[in-house]
Design an enzyme around this catalytic site. Sequence first.
Site, PDB file in Angstrom:
ATOM      1  N   SER A  52      38.554   6.269 -21.767  1.00 11.59           N
ATOM      2  CA  SER A  52      37.414   7.193 -21.752  1.00 11.59           C
ATOM      3  C   SER A  52      37.764   8.348 -20.833  1.00 11.59           C
ATOM      4  O   SER A  52      38.765   8.307 -20.105  1.00 11.59           O
ATOM      5  CB  SER A  52      36.126   6.514 -21.259  1.00 11.59           C
ATOM      6  OG  SER A  52      36.039   6.526 -19.859  1.00 11.59           O
ATOM      7  N   TYR A  88      36.405   1.930 -12.026  1.00 11.70           N
ATOM      8  CA  TYR A  88      36.296   2.158 -13.470  1.00 11.70           C
ATOM      9  C   TYR A  88      37.311   3.204 -13.912  1.00 11.70           C
ATOM     10  O   TYR A  88      38.003   3.027 -14.928  1.00 11.70           O
ATOM     11  CB  TYR A  88      34.882   2.607 -13.824  1.00 11.70           C
ATOM     12  CG  TYR A  88      34.691   2.911 -15.293  1.00 11.70           C
ATOM     13  CD1 TYR A  88      34.743   1.896 -16.239  1.00 11.70           C
ATOM     14  CD2 TYR A  88      34.466   4.213 -15.740  1.00 11.70           C
ATOM     15  CE1 TYR A  88      34.571   2.166 -17.596  1.00 11.70           C
ATOM     16  CE2 TYR A  88      34.280   4.492 -17.089  1.00 11.70           C
ATOM     17  CZ  TYR A  88      34.338   3.470 -18.010  1.00 11.70           C
ATOM     18  OH  TYR A  88      34.173   3.747 -19.353  1.00 11.70           O
TER      19      TYR A  88
END
Length: 301
Positions: A138, A163
């Site tokens: 992402s 993340y």
Amino acid sequence: MVRGIDLAGRLAIVTGGYAGLGLETTRALCAAGARVVVPARRPDVARSALADLDAVEVAALDLADLDSVRGFAERFLASGRTIDLMINNAGVMACPETRVGPGWEAQFATNHLGHFALVNRLWPAIARDGGRVVSVSSNGHQLSAMRWADVHFTSAYDKWAAYGQAKTANALFAVHLDALGARAGIRAFAVHPGVILTELARHVPRAEQIAAGWVDADGNPNDPNMKTPAQGAATQVWAATAPRLAHLGGVYCEDCDIASHTSAGPLASGVYEHATDPEEAARLWRLSAELTGIDAFSSAA
């Protein structure tokens, strides 16, 4: 997503293919004629979500547990089947500090190491007939490069940096897997599906989602650039099936296209250099093989 593409007789594995982007990916592949295996941490929930699809089978798999990964892979390999499409879709985002296995940080362990071990253990079935592997990254990769001095955040845990590192790892995995797998006719891709409000955001408090502009005070989507799950799934399905990519690989894709490099952001369109660097990718591969104890290319790496 797969208009005009016939996947009859092809087999795909979609991790987490029963919710959010994964569910839409499974639906699209089935609609094109593929048979889809969905490894799931919650098999009963997965079977319920996929009950209307005939060409799907569900199997238990917890990516945070390497014994579970090994068990799934051994059972699949015993079936003698070929994997034509492998989509590493499952993951966690911005969770509270959590340790799994021998004390590994959960986002790096689940999003990257679990998929690394899974693909390496399944490699005999993936390499049999020249397929594709898609790693769902992402634009969160822009939040952190690899933190080589402390990949497991043993101090100063930050959920978004963790993340970001995990999503960088997803992209780098595709870079080095493609370099190794191309000789067997296997191509690997990383994708940014876009901003989509799914169960992935379950660890992000409502107040934080409002502050980020994702939702309004009532919890309704509030970002004009936000995609639906079906729209978000389009790029990973495209990367897995598009004829245009037949002789490419190791690239980062978004909006059903190959992304350009950027230094804008964070969270801008495009990919940062640290997520496509071949040397960083090779270093991550070596670390991942050491941590997981599996490397299908050990004699060729």
